[in-house]
Design a protein around this motif. Structure first.
Motif, PDB file in Angstrom:
ATOM      1  N   MET A   1      34.690  41.462  44.607  1.00  0.00           N
ATOM      2  CA  MET A   1      33.673  42.457  44.942  1.00  0.00           C
ATOM      3  C   MET A   1      32.292  41.875  44.674  1.00  0.00           C
ATOM      4  N   LYS A   2      31.394  42.127  45.605  1.00  0.00           N
ATOM      5  CA  LYS A   2      30.022  41.624  45.475  1.00  0.00           C
ATOM      6  C   LYS A   2      29.039  42.749  45.770  1.00  0.00           C
ATOM      7  N   VAL A   3      28.095  42.950  44.867  1.00  0.00           N
ATOM      8  CA  VAL A   3      27.049  43.963  45.020  1.00  0.00           C
ATOM      9  C   VAL A   3      25.737  43.232  45.300  1.00  0.00           C
ATOM     10  N   THR A   4      25.059  43.638  46.362  1.00  0.00           N
ATOM     11  CA  THR A   4      23.839  42.944  46.773  1.00  0.00           C
ATOM     12  C   THR A   4      22.700  43.930  46.977  1.00  0.00           C
ATOM     13  N   GLY A  45      28.634  54.202  43.245  1.00  0.00           N
ATOM     14  CA  GLY A  45      28.167  53.466  44.416  1.00  0.00           C
ATOM     15  C   GLY A  45      29.151  52.403  44.854  1.00  0.00           C
ATOM     16  N   MET A  46      29.793  51.756  43.887  1.00  0.00           N
ATOM     17  CA  MET A  46      30.786  50.733  44.197  1.00  0.00           C
ATOM     18  C   MET A  46      32.039  51.348  44.817  1.00  0.00           C
ATOM     19  N   ALA A  47      32.251  52.644  44.585  1.00  0.00           N
ATOM     20  CA  ALA A  47      33.395  53.348  45.165  1.00  0.00           C
ATOM     21  C   ALA A  47      33.026  54.094  46.449  1.00  0.00           C
ATOM     22  N   THR A  54      19.315  51.150  49.335  1.00  0.00           N
ATOM     23  CA  THR A  54      19.183  49.775  49.822  1.00  0.00           C
ATOM     24  C   THR A  54      20.458  49.034  49.443  1.00  0.00           C
ATOM     25  N   GLY A  55      20.701  47.920  50.138  1.00  0.00           N
ATOM     26  CA  GLY A  55      21.775  47.024  49.755  1.00  0.00           C
ATOM     27  C   GLY A  55      23.153  47.460  50.208  1.00  0.00           C
ATOM     28  N   ALA A  56      24.161  46.768  49.659  1.00  0.00           N
ATOM     29  CA  ALA A  56      25.539  46.994  50.095  1.00  0.00           C
ATOM     30  C   ALA A  56      26.510  46.534  49.023  1.00  0.00           C
ATOM     31  N   VAL A  57      27.759  47.014  49.153  1.00  0.00           N
ATOM     32  CA  VAL A  57      28.881  46.570  48.332  1.00  0.00           C
ATOM     33  C   VAL A  57      29.907  45.965  49.282  1.00  0.00           C
ATOM     34  N   HIS A  58      30.364  44.757  48.973  1.00  0.00           N
ATOM     35  CA  HIS A  58      31.318  44.062  49.829  1.00  0.00           C
ATOM     36  C   HIS A  58      32.650  43.867  49.113  1.00  0.00           C
ATOM     37  N   LEU A  59      33.731  44.141  49.838  1.00  0.00           N
ATOM     38  CA  LEU A  59      35.083  43.834  49.383  1.00  0.00           C
ATOM     39  C   LEU A  59      35.634  42.738  50.280  1.00  0.00           C
ATOM     40  N   LEU A 158      40.573  48.388  41.081  1.00  0.00           N
ATOM     41  CA  LEU A 158      40.691  49.645  40.342  1.00  0.00           C
ATOM     42  C   LEU A 158      39.390  49.897  39.594  1.00  0.00           C
ATOM     43  N   LEU A 159      38.820  51.089  39.769  1.00  0.00           N
ATOM     44  CA  LEU A 159      37.593  51.479  39.090  1.00  0.00           C
ATOM     45  C   LEU A 159      37.911  52.647  38.166  1.00  0.00           C
ATOM     46  N   LEU A 160      37.614  52.487  36.877  1.00  0.00           N
ATOM     47  CA  LEU A 160      37.940  53.485  35.871  1.00  0.00           C
ATOM     48  C   LEU A 160      36.654  53.914  35.176  1.00  0.00           C
TER      49      LEU A 160
END
Length: 255
Positions: A1-4, A45-47, A54-59, A158-160
């Protein structure tokens, strides 16, 4: 996962500001920070529960904004804070709900579904409680049941969100031991939000410190949890000692 360059908020109020973050695959990442720093907002935001300003989350190189709901649910599972359990639901039925993203409306329950649910129940040591109502479990057992549900979702990520809230220390250790074993044994990427710094440092492979909506530090716990960082981010005067190879925070006073 990458957050930009990720910025998030609620209405006009901005909480997360232009965050860049690389999450290592197959490891346990723990996000910590003061109250109100934006930890849970970042996780939401990651979920994709919040639309980025702004920006994006990439899987795996794909912007999650471009994924359909089903495709995202087959790649990423989220356990929110203190989820509400419907009355009368059994442990097995709760965990079985994790299989919904993998089944069409016309598909019957399969041997594969049964196998995944049983494995998830075994991982959390609740296989013998599958027929009991979730409401009859202790707090620690109930939290393990919810974790089994997201395990049954069988996703790579998995996000907890604060999975140890309301648990005593022994049960909190059980939950974090499980989270780390899921990452290390199955190669999944697990991301937790925690308040307890010593618990985070004990179990995290990768520690992220959030302060005022920005990343203050990220890396190995021993490199991140320093007296200087605790003073700067948490306003806390503390000693950091080594306990069996992991840093432990001994607070002295408010800085």
């Amino acid at each position: 996962m990458k957050v930009t360059d990720l910025s998030l908020g609620y209405g006009e109020r901005r909480i997360i500001h232009h965050v860049d973050l690389d999450i290592p695959a197959g490891a346990l990442t723990v996000i910590v920070g003061p109250n109100g720093s934006g930890k849970s907002t970042l996780l939401r935001g990651m979920a994709r529960l919040l639309r980025p300003a702004t920006g994006a989350v990439h899987l795996n190189g794909t912007d999650i904004a471009d994924l359909g709901h089903g495709a995202l649910a087959r790649q990423l599972a989220l356990l929110p804070q203190a989820p509400a359990t419907p009355a009368g639901l059994s442990v097995g039925d709760l965990v079985a709900r994790g299989r919904f993203p993998h089944r069409s409306w016309y598909q019957r329950w399969s041997e594969r579904d049964e196998e995944v649910v049983r494995r998830a129940l075994s991982q959390v040591d609740l296989i013998d409680r599958a027929d009991e109502p979730v409401t009859e479990l202790s707090g620690g057992q109930r939290q393990r049941a919810w974790i089994a549900m997201v395990l049954a979702q069988d996703t790579e990520h998995l996000l907890l969100d604060e999975p140890t809230t309301f648990l005593d220390l022994a049960h909190a250790v059980d939950v974090m031991t499980l989270a780390r074993s899921v990452a290390h044994d199955s190669g999944r990427t697990v991301i937790c939000v925690l308040h307890d710094l010593t618990l985070a440092a004990r179990f995290a492979d990768h520690l992220v410190v959030v302060s005022q909506g920005r990343i203050a530090a990220a890396g190995a716990p021993k490199d991140v949890l320093t007296p200087e960082e605790l003073d700067d981010v948490f306003g806390l005067s503390a000693h950091v000692i080594d306990v069996d190879g992991a840093p432990a925070v001994v607070p002295v006073r408010r800085a």
